[in-house]
Design a protein around this motif. Sequence first.
Motif, PDB file in Angstrom:
ATOM      1  N   TYR A 162      13.173 -22.935 -50.197  1.00 13.25           N
ATOM      2  CA  TYR A 162      14.005 -21.814 -50.619  1.00 13.25           C
ATOM      3  C   TYR A 162      14.331 -21.974 -52.101  1.00 13.25           C
ATOM      4  N   SER A 163      14.424 -20.851 -52.800  1.00 18.58           N
ATOM      5  CA  SER A 163      14.848 -20.877 -54.200  1.00 18.58           C
ATOM      6  C   SER A 163      16.073 -19.995 -54.368  1.00 18.58           C
ATOM      7  N   ASP A 164      17.010 -20.480 -55.195  1.00 21.21           N
ATOM      8  CA  ASP A 164      18.234 -19.720 -55.446  1.00 21.21           C
ATOM      9  C   ASP A 164      17.922 -18.430 -56.172  1.00 21.21           C
ATOM     10  N   ARG A 165      18.584 -17.364 -55.765  1.00 25.89           N
ATOM     11  CA  ARG A 165      18.503 -16.102 -56.476  1.00 25.89           C
ATOM     12  C   ARG A 165      19.797 -15.818 -57.239  1.00 25.89           C
ATOM     13  N   ILE A 166      20.924 -16.147 -56.635  1.00 26.13           N
ATOM     14  CA  ILE A 166      22.207 -15.966 -57.316  1.00 26.13           C
ATOM     15  C   ILE A 166      23.240 -16.808 -56.586  1.00 26.13           C
ATOM     16  N   GLN A 167      24.334 -17.139 -57.286  1.00 16.97           N
ATOM     17  CA  GLN A 167      25.387 -17.973 -56.708  1.00 16.97           C
ATOM     18  C   GLN A 167      26.743 -17.305 -56.918  1.00 16.97           C
ATOM     19  N   ALA A 168      27.684 -17.671 -56.047  1.00 16.55           N
ATOM     20  CA  ALA A 168      29.064 -17.213 -56.202  1.00 16.55           C
ATOM     21  C   ALA A 168      29.973 -18.418 -56.020  1.00 16.55           C
ATOM     22  N   ILE A 169      30.992 -18.528 -56.865  1.00 11.92           N
ATOM     23  CA  ILE A 169      31.937 -19.642 -56.814  1.00 11.92           C
ATOM     24  C   ILE A 169      33.350 -19.065 -56.835  1.00 11.92           C
ATOM     25  N   THR A 170      34.183 -19.506 -55.879  1.00 11.22           N
ATOM     26  CA  THR A 170      35.582 -19.080 -55.839  1.00 11.22           C
ATOM     27  C   THR A 170      36.442 -20.285 -55.454  1.00 11.22           C
ATOM     28  N   SER A 171      37.735 -20.112 -55.512  1.00 10.56           N
ATOM     29  CA  SER A 171      38.658 -21.164 -55.077  1.00 10.56           C
ATOM     30  C   SER A 171      39.799 -20.531 -54.307  1.00 10.56           C
ATOM     31  N   GLY A 172      40.507 -21.360 -53.532  1.00 10.56           N
ATOM     32  CA  GLY A 172      41.611 -20.865 -52.729  1.00 10.56           C
ATOM     33  C   GLY A 172      41.553 -21.446 -51.337  1.00 10.56           C
ATOM     34  N   ILE A 173      42.646 -21.326 -50.607  1.00 11.19           N
ATOM     35  CA  ILE A 173      42.663 -21.821 -49.228  1.00 11.19           C
ATOM     36  C   ILE A 173      41.683 -21.026 -48.392  1.00 11.19           C
ATOM     37  N   ALA A 174      41.686 -19.702 -48.538  1.00 12.54           N
ATOM     38  CA  ALA A 174      40.707 -18.822 -47.885  1.00 12.54           C
ATOM     39  C   ALA A 174      39.923 -18.102 -48.975  1.00 12.54           C
ATOM     40  N   GLN A 175      38.620 -18.047 -48.804  1.00 14.15           N
ATOM     41  CA  GLN A 175      37.774 -17.515 -49.869  1.00 14.15           C
ATOM     42  C   GLN A 175      36.704 -16.581 -49.288  1.00 14.15           C
ATOM     43  N   THR A 176      36.350 -15.590 -50.069  1.00 15.18           N
ATOM     44  CA  THR A 176      35.226 -14.717 -49.746  1.00 15.18           C
ATOM     45  C   THR A 176      34.245 -14.781 -50.897  1.00 15.18           C
ATOM     46  N   LEU A 177      33.017 -15.179 -50.590  1.00 10.26           N
ATOM     47  CA  LEU A 177      31.987 -15.331 -51.618  1.00 10.26           C
ATOM     48  C   LEU A 177      30.897 -14.297 -51.368  1.00 10.26           C
ATOM     49  N   SER A 178      30.632 -13.445 -52.370  1.00 10.16           N
ATOM     50  CA  SER A 178      29.638 -12.378 -52.244  1.00 10.16           C
ATOM     51  C   SER A 178      28.561 -12.533 -53.305  1.00 10.16           C
ATOM     52  N   CYS A 179      27.308 -12.315 -52.916  1.00  9.66           N
ATOM     53  CA  CYS A 179      26.175 -12.390 -53.836  1.00  9.66           C
ATOM     54  C   CYS A 179      25.316 -11.142 -53.675  1.00  9.66           C
ATOM     55  N   PHE A 180      24.803 -10.644 -54.790  1.00 15.02           N
ATOM     56  CA  PHE A 180      23.891  -9.496 -54.749  1.00 15.02           C
ATOM     57  C   PHE A 180      22.669  -9.821 -55.603  1.00 15.02           C
ATOM     58  N   HIS A 181      21.495  -9.385 -55.135  1.00 18.35           N
ATOM     59  CA  HIS A 181      20.256  -9.652 -55.860  1.00 18.35           C
ATOM     60  C   HIS A 181      19.252  -8.542 -55.555  1.00 18.35           C
ATOM     61  N   MET A 182      18.315  -8.287 -56.514  1.00 19.91           N
ATOM     62  CA  MET A 182      17.214  -7.364 -56.257  1.00 19.91           C
ATOM     63  C   MET A 182      15.968  -7.823 -56.997  1.00 19.91           C
ATOM     64  N   GLU A 183      14.810  -7.569 -56.423  1.00 19.24           N
ATOM     65  CA  GLU A 183      13.525  -7.868 -57.052  1.00 19.24           C
ATOM     66  C   GLU A 183      12.433  -7.110 -56.309  1.00 19.24           C
ATOM     67  N   THR A 184      11.302  -6.908 -56.964  1.00 22.74           N
ATOM     68  CA  THR A 184      10.167  -6.269 -56.300  1.00 22.74           C
ATOM     69  C   THR A 184       9.362  -7.320 -55.552  1.00 22.74           C
ATOM     70  N   VAL A 185       8.837  -6.913 -54.391  1.00 22.82           N
ATOM     71  CA  VAL A 185       7.996  -7.800 -53.582  1.00 22.82           C
ATOM     72  C   VAL A 185       6.677  -7.072 -53.307  1.00 22.82           C
ATOM     73  N   PRO A 186       5.559  -7.789 -53.334  1.00 21.16           N
ATOM     74  CA  PRO A 186       4.258  -7.146 -53.148  1.00 21.16           C
ATOM     75  C   PRO A 186       4.024  -6.728 -51.708  1.00 21.16           C
ATOM     76  N   ALA A 187       3.082  -5.820 -51.539  1.00 21.07           N
ATOM     77  CA  ALA A 187       2.707  -5.378 -50.190  1.00 21.07           C
ATOM     78  C   ALA A 187       2.131  -6.554 -49.408  1.00 21.07           C
ATOM     79  N   GLY A 188       2.410  -6.556 -48.106  1.00 16.52           N
ATOM     80  CA  GLY A 188       1.825  -7.558 -47.225  1.00 16.52           C
ATOM     81  C   GLY A 188       2.474  -8.923 -47.269  1.00 16.52           C
ATOM     82  N   LYS A 189       3.611  -9.061 -47.973  1.00 17.58           N
ATOM     83  CA  LYS A 189       4.267 -10.362 -48.109  1.00 17.58           C
ATOM     84  C   LYS A 189       5.643 -10.328 -47.461  1.00 17.58           C
TER      85      LYS A 189
END
Length: 235
Positions: A162-189
């Motif tokens: 696996y390769s990283d696409r994006i990361q999210a870092i937060t702090s707190g007793i309770a945390q919500t971490l959200s990541c968004f990414h986009m890229e083109t992928v070839p046909a048949g893959k």
Amino acid sequence: MTNPGQSTPWAKIPIPSEGKLPDVPVDLAAVADAVDTVLKNVIGGSSAPTGPLLPSVIDASASIGSLNATQSTQQSQITTIQGQIAALNVAPWAAVSTRTSGWTIAGNKTTPTAVLSYQIPAQTSTCLLLLWSTLSAGWTDNTTSAPLRSRLQIRPDGSTTYSDRIQAITSGIAQTLSCFHMETVPAGKSHRAQATIEVYGTAASTKTVEAQEFGARLFMIMLPWRGPTVSFPGL
């Protein structure tokens, strides 16, 4: 060359015989009738020309050649358009993973731990892949607020890494971490996407981190794409 008394091989224009007394008007009439028939077949239609034939009609062969070249170009354009229409007819794909909430990690776990993954199927045309992960986590002792890190990762089928696409870092007793990414992928893959969790920074060996109420989810959309390539530039 056609011999006297015969007709020309293609248009069948008659040639007077040798020894025959010349009769210029009659001989010209015979030739004119044959040429008239040939021109009628070339020009087409049942209506006779209203005046002398223009050079553009006499040069019909050259015009037909030009039309054939134009037709070839238009056919190529039609084939291209048909391909574009076929691509537009490819349906988009989308999925939302099942919520995952049954995981816990040690407070000194500073390497990625996968909490959720999902298989993204291959498509018949190049697509734009949109990925979003959301992960809710918290420290179980209700006092620790050390940072946590989530990674959104992709692995193409056939690979074990696996390769990283994006990361999210937060702090707190309770945390919500959200990541968004986009890229083109070839046909048949096809690909597999996953979300991870880890402790970031100072480790707390006696503490634990667990999923909160909303756990983790992956949201995925594949859109047929004919635009520019959207590459992954790295973190």
